[in-house]
Design an enzyme around this catalytic site. Structure first.
Site, mmCIF file in Angstrom:
data_model
loop_
_atom_site.group_PDB
_atom_site.id
_atom_site.type_symbol
_atom_site.label_atom_id
_atom_site.label_comp_id
_atom_site.label_asym_id
_atom_site.label_seq_id
_atom_site.Cartn_x
_atom_site.Cartn_y
_atom_site.Cartn_z
ATOM 1 N N SER A 478 -1.851 -4.966 -1.441
ATOM 2 C CA SER A 478 -3.266 -5.015 -1.780
ATOM 3 C C SER A 478 -3.912 -6.216 -1.085
ATOM 4 O O SER A 478 -3.900 -6.280 0.140
ATOM 5 C CB SER A 478 -3.440 -5.055 -3.299
ATOM 6 O OG SER A 478 -4.766 -4.762 -3.654
ATOM 7 N N ASP A 565 -4.270 6.632 -2.626
ATOM 8 C CA ASP A 565 -4.772 5.357 -3.119
ATOM 9 C C ASP A 565 -6.286 5.415 -3.311
ATOM 10 O O ASP A 565 -7.031 5.620 -2.348
ATOM 11 C CB ASP A 565 -4.416 4.257 -2.111
ATOM 12 C CG ASP A 565 -4.629 2.857 -2.649
ATOM 13 O OD1 ASP A 565 -5.415 2.699 -3.603
ATOM 14 O OD2 ASP A 565 -4.013 1.927 -2.113
ATOM 15 N N HIS A 597 -1.915 3.286 -5.130
ATOM 16 C CA HIS A 597 -2.017 1.860 -4.821
ATOM 17 C C HIS A 597 -0.703 1.174 -5.195
ATOM 18 O O HIS A 597 -0.597 0.468 -6.193
ATOM 19 C CB HIS A 597 -3.196 1.255 -5.573
ATOM 20 C CG HIS A 597 -3.648 -0.055 -5.023
ATOM 21 N ND1 HIS A 597 -4.093 -0.209 -3.726
ATOM 22 C CD2 HIS A 597 -3.726 -1.298 -5.582
ATOM 23 C CE1 HIS A 597 -4.440 -1.465 -3.523
ATOM 24 N NE2 HIS A 597 -4.208 -2.149 -4.632
#
Length: 661
Positions: A478, A565, A597
């Protein structure tokens, strides 16, 4: 110094395969013990009579990603779990009964494109739960009471006022709410009859560290985290009758991070603050002796994960950096702790390593609380945690960025140290937990001073003899993936290689594609990252985007992405892979069609770590367990660059043959 080969290699399966048991809970009536464990290789919820764990049975029957969020209701024998599809984060709320068949799980939010938010579970309303659902408007959640017997929902409030979140009392009456302001702050609303009125304001700079938390059962006291007029977050008790505020706890070094509250009354009994390590402060003397007994478990950290409604029994987890979770049942009447089981018994006796908190100075005088782990063969046992001589290092960057690294067992750190790398985890500016000034110092600093902090940490590690110049890789997910891309583009000679996991490469498209239910926080994103609605903001986003500077990449890069995601879309990885390919810059790209994600399925997690391990060994010189059959059962595809990882083309050929079959 001993040789790396003198340290037993820990199999990836032991680190990243399914845990034997996790997320252990006691039912509120004390009759049952529950946990998640594999059922045909997929994590599901198991329940056993509290006095006979051998009689455990699975009560859910998920066959895809597994169950990772569940909790008990106060209706006897009924629990709920949240599940999405393929990582899309459209979480639905399901009900299962202990005495029922697993396949009889009932979707309580069976509406298209709905993300359920559980707002309240109260022992005073045992046959209902309070749930937010956004099926009417994808951006805003309406509030419903859901009957656990029939599944019927009753509208409590239609969210016509762009409410970002509700706080309800024990009878499911909404008492307070938050609404985003155009300036990025929040209005605090209180119920006045059937209407809401604005009673307080949270400025932009305090939104991440100020919020009403909970009400006591009798509704007389509101617990409030508040950083207004101060730097670190303090905990306050506010009288709902006259608004009188009482400071419960504060610490100048860090924000209040954890609370221990009575299961029936809702009153706070202890407060924790985490600077280097978590430290508890007793508020109610009734639990002082109990917490002292938990502290006697060892030098690691104990956490109360659930309590019976009568508060006679607690479920306690304990772990240290070099010791994965173990679970205990605590009988308060007998003052007795009973070990139930270890979550990952396959790691019992494995050469796990300690984690040392360190304080690293930034170039402009800030203190970066960080955590250093070194390979067992290089450890000296000294308090400073430094190795006997330099070793290759991985800078492991946390996501968020509005989160933080903390002390504790970390499977990724143990994996990397076992392969021969020191691991440094840095709380760069913008991280949370150290006061709003430290968090705010990251505003508008993506790719700038936030990145400088990471470079400063690398230079600290070189100066302290942890590693050598040119022997440092950067890795993260991320925001940590963004930091990896920034490292290879903004300071292309600093890192030997990078591993980007679901990281954004183009900040303009990142902000243009956030999930609709993030509407209340968009102004925060715009002010902290860059405003795509202004010319100046767009220029800032372009300049801070690694995609803009992709032609500067000169070090090997591995990119991993989940196709579903909803936060960092696949296009973020596709864009930079395409730019690098167009310029003839090598890149290895692994894509998981059934992930979002991050990688939830253990088969996918093992496949990714097998590839990443081979990649790091190739470019940093650590050791690698052969990929072997660790791609089996995964959905891994490699659109480009398979030849950049030793052994991957051969393993992939067999894997693709299985997928085609």
């Amino acid at each position: 110094m001993a040789s790396l080969d003198d340290t037993a290699l820990i199999p990836r399966d032991a680190l990243f395969g399914n845990p034997e048991r996790a997320l252990v809970q006691l039912s509120p009536d004390g009759r049952y013990l529950s946990w998640v464990a594999p059922l045909d290789g997929v994590l599901n919820v198991w329940v056993a009579p509290a006095d006979d764990l051998s009689a455990a049975r699975a009560v859910t029957a998920d066959t895809a990603r597994g169950v990772r969020m569940y909790f008990w209701t106060y209706r006897p024998g009924v629990l709920l779990y949240l599940q999405d599809t393929g990582g899309d984060e459209d979480f639905h709320l399901y009900l299962v009964q202990v005495e029922g068949a697993p396949e009889q799980a009932r979707d309580l939010t069976a509406y298209e494109h709905t993300t359920a938010q559980v707002v309240g579970v109260s022992h005073r309303r045992p046959d209902e739960v309070l749930v937010g659902m956004n099926d009417r408007d994808a951006q805003w959640h309406d509030l419903y009471r859901v009957d656990l017997a029939s599944g019927e929902r009753t509208l409590v409030e239609e969210n016509a006022g762009q409410i970002a979140g509700y706080l309800a009392d024990a009878d499911y009456q909404p008492r307070m709410a938050l609404r985003a302001r155009p300036d990025g702050g929040m209005d605090v609303l209180s119920r006045a009859g059937q209407e809401w009125e604005t009673t307080d304001l949270i400025p932009f700079e305090d939104v991440m560290s100020t919020a009403p938390l909970s009400l006591t059962e009798d509704g007389s006291t509101l617990y409030l985290l508040d950083s207004r007029g101060r730097n670190t977050t303090g905990l306050y008790a506010v009288s709902t009758a006259d608004g009188e505020r009482t400071l419960v706890h504060e610490d100048d070094s860090a924000d209040v991070a954890d609370l221990l509250t009575h299961p029936r009354t809702g009153r706070v009994e202890a407060v924790a603050v985490t600077y280097l390590r978590r430290e508890w402060e007793v508020v109610d003397e009734a639990v002082r002796d109990d917490l002292a007994r938990l502290a006697d478990l060892g030098p690691g950290e104990a956490e109360v994960t659930s309590r019976t409604l009568d508060d006679r029994h607690w479920l306690v987890s304990y772990s240290a950096a070099e010791e994965p979770l173990a679970y205990y049942r605590y009988d308060r009447d007998a003052a007795e702790l009973t070990l139930l089981f270890h979550g990952r018994p396959a790691l019992d006796g494995a050469p796990l390593v300690p984690m040392t908190p360190v304080e690293i100075p930034s170039r402009d005088g800030r203190t970066l609380v960080s955590y250093l782990s070194v390979p067992a063969h290089a450890a000296t046992g000294a308090a400073d945690g430094l190795p006997a001589e330099p070793v290759p290092m991985v800078l492991l960057v946390h996501g968020g960025p509005w989160a933080r690294d903390s002390y504790g067992y970390d499977g990724w750190a143990q994996w990397l140290t076992n392969r021969g790398y020191a691991v440094l985890q840095v709380n760069f500016r913008g991280s949370t937990g150290f006061g709003k000034d430290f968090t705010g110092a990251g505003d508008g600093q993506w790719g700038l001073s936030m990145h400088d902090d990471l470079v400063d940490a690398v230079e600290w590690a070189v100066a302290r003899g942890v590693t050598l110049p040119g022997a440092v890789g950067i890795m993260g997910g991320s925001y940590g993936g963004y930091a990896t891309l920034a490292g290879l583009t903004f300071t292309p000679e600093t890192f030997a290689c990078g591993v980007d996991i679901v990281g954004p490469s183009n900040l303009e498209t990142l902000l243009a594609t956030v999930p609709p239910y993030w509407a209340a926080m968009f102004e925060q994103l715009a002010r902290r990252v860059g405003d795509p609605r202004t010319e100046e903001g767009r220029a800032q986003l372009v300049q801070a985007s690694p995609l803009t500077h992709a032609d500067k990449i000169v070090r090997p890069l591995l990119i991993a992405q989940g196709a579903n995601d909803p936060r960092v879309k696949q296009a973020e990885s596709d864009q930079i892979v395409g730019a690098m390919t167009d310029k003839g810059i090598p890149v290895t790209y692994v894509l998981f069609p059934d992930e979002g994600h991050g990688f939830a399925r253990p088969e996918n997690n093992k496949a990714f770590t097998a590839v990443a391990e081979g990649f790091l060994a190739e470019h940093l010189g650590g050791r690698a367990e052969p990929i072997g059959d660790d791609l089996t059962g995964s959905s891994l595809t490699v659109p480009t660059g398979a030849d950049g990882v030793r052994g991957l083309p051969e393993a992939l050929a067999g894997h693709e043959a299985v997928l085609r079959a």
